[in-house]
Design an enzyme around this catalytic site. Structure first.
Site, short mmCIF file in Angstrom:
data_model
loop_
_atom_site.label_atom_id
_atom_site.label_comp_id
_atom_site.label_asym_id
_atom_site.label_seq_id
_atom_site.Cartn_x
_atom_site.Cartn_y
_atom_site.Cartn_z
N CYS A 53 -11.90 -0.31 6.87
CA CYS A 53 -11.23 -0.09 5.58
C CYS A 53 -11.76 -1.00 4.48
O CYS A 53 -11.71 -2.22 4.61
CB CYS A 53 -9.73 -0.30 5.77
N VAL A 123 1.21 4.24 6.67
CA VAL A 123 0.99 2.97 7.36
C VAL A 123 -0.44 2.53 7.07
O VAL A 123 -1.39 3.13 7.57
CB VAL A 123 1.23 3.12 8.88
N VAL A 125 -3.54 -0.59 5.99
CA VAL A 125 -4.06 -1.95 5.98
C VAL A 125 -4.70 -2.17 4.61
O VAL A 125 -5.13 -1.20 3.97
CB VAL A 125 -5.10 -2.16 7.10
N SER A 141 -3.84 -4.46 -1.49
CA SER A 141 -5.00 -5.34 -1.37
C SER A 141 -5.31 -6.09 -2.66
O SER A 141 -5.70 -7.27 -2.61
CB SER A 141 -6.23 -4.54 -0.94
N TYR A 187 -12.80 8.37 -2.33
CA TYR A 187 -11.76 9.06 -1.57
C TYR A 187 -11.36 10.37 -2.24
O TYR A 187 -11.07 11.36 -1.58
CB TYR A 187 -10.54 8.15 -1.40
#
Length: 315
Positions: A53, A123, A125, A141, A187
């Site tokens: 990621c 969910v 990261v 982030s 993305y």
């Protein structure tokens, strides 16, 4: 013996009516600060990441650049997604993945549900965990790297400031279009559910790569001669744009421009800033991206490039 990836049901994502990808906002937005509920303390916080990621990779890079290795621990999930999403080595013992020794969870979803039973959001990261209060601090982030940059300076003094006051206006401006058109633009192209949405996104990606290229004609880094947060945020995306996410998302019409490629290589191989290389695991990136399936995308996207042609014979 080869490790077989676990059963995978796919990643569910949302789209607008025209097929454009919708990125959900991060759910947990607490802030670490001196005197606050979440105070900067040694060995209080734990970072959950995936090497695949780019959003998580930027937090690992900042953690190393700021010398927080002995202050904030971290765990890596497997690059393979299972039926319940990101999972630890106790479920999928992929090389380089970790067993969760903090919460003894099998999947990252268990940690989200521990804090918010019946959690229905995505969910994701990175995830910053408070071992003292046993709760999630933050899963955004951009905010995690800001906290790492400044809030632990009293514990690890003398480290550079990657969001200096005199450059903040320029950093914020650069971050804005890089996020929308490159970080998230990749993305938007890769997760597009229509040819039209794909083409809009991919053209925007490369128009803004040209903008990066123009900046690097006169600057070593995105805001001048000093490495800043803006470079960290772009690096993680460009690293994947040059590799396996291309094959997975197939949105690309051309190679990375030459000066941007040089900037990328110099950061990766930097002896002054080894955090970039040391926070990268190409095996996780490659195996993770090649395993992605999308539940909600059932359309064949035709890439804009490369152009197919035969060069003429030279008489």
């Amino acid at each position: 013996m080869a490790i077989e990836p676990p059963k995978f049901t796919g990643v569910a994502i949302e789209h607008k009516a025209d097929g454009s990808f919708i990125r959900q906002a991060s759910s947990f937005r607490n802030w670490i600060r001196k005197g606050g509920e979440f105070a900067p303390e040694r060995d209080r916080y734990h970072l959950y990441v995936a090497y695949i990621c780019p959003w998580a990779t930027r937090t690992l890079i900042m953690r190393k650049l700021k010398g927080l290795e002995d202050i904030i621990s971290f765990s890596v999930v497997s690059p393979h997604m299972g039926e319940r999403g990101w999972q630890f080595a106790s479920v999928d013992p992929f090389p380089g993945a970790d067993i969760d020794l903090v919460n003894n969870a099998s999947t990252l979803r268990e940690i989200y549900e521990k804090v918010q039973p019946g959690y229905q959001g995505r969910v994701t990261v990175p995830l910053l965990w408070d071992k003292k209060l046993k709760t999630i601090v933050n899963n955004e982030s951009s905010e995690i790297i800001r906290m790492f940059n400044s809030e632990f300076d009293e514990l690890v003094p003398g480290k550079p400031d990657y969001y200096p006051e005199e450059l903040r206006k320029e950093i914020d401006e650069v971050n804005g279009w890089i996020y929308e058109s490159i970080n998230n633009g990749v993305y938007r192209a890769g997760f597009a559910a229509s040819q039209e949405a794909y083409e809009v996104a991919v053209k925007e990606v490369f128009a803004h790569l040209d903008k990066v290229e123009a900046i690097l004609k006169s600057k070593k880094y995105l805001t001048g001669d000093t490495l800043t947060e803006a470079d960290i945020r772009l690096f993680a995306s460009m690293l994947r744009t040059s590799g396996s996410s291309i094959a997975t998302f197939a949105p690309y019409a051309m190679d990375i421009p030459p000066l941007t490629g040089k900037w990328l290589k110099e950061l990766y191989h930097s002896t002054e800033h080894p955090a970039f290389r040391e926070s990268t695991d190409f095996d996780h990136i490659k195996k993770g991206y090649y395993g992605i399936k999308l539940k909600s995308v059932d359309v064949n996207i035709v890439p804009l490039g490369p152009e197919f042609s035969i060069e003429p014979l030279i008489a």
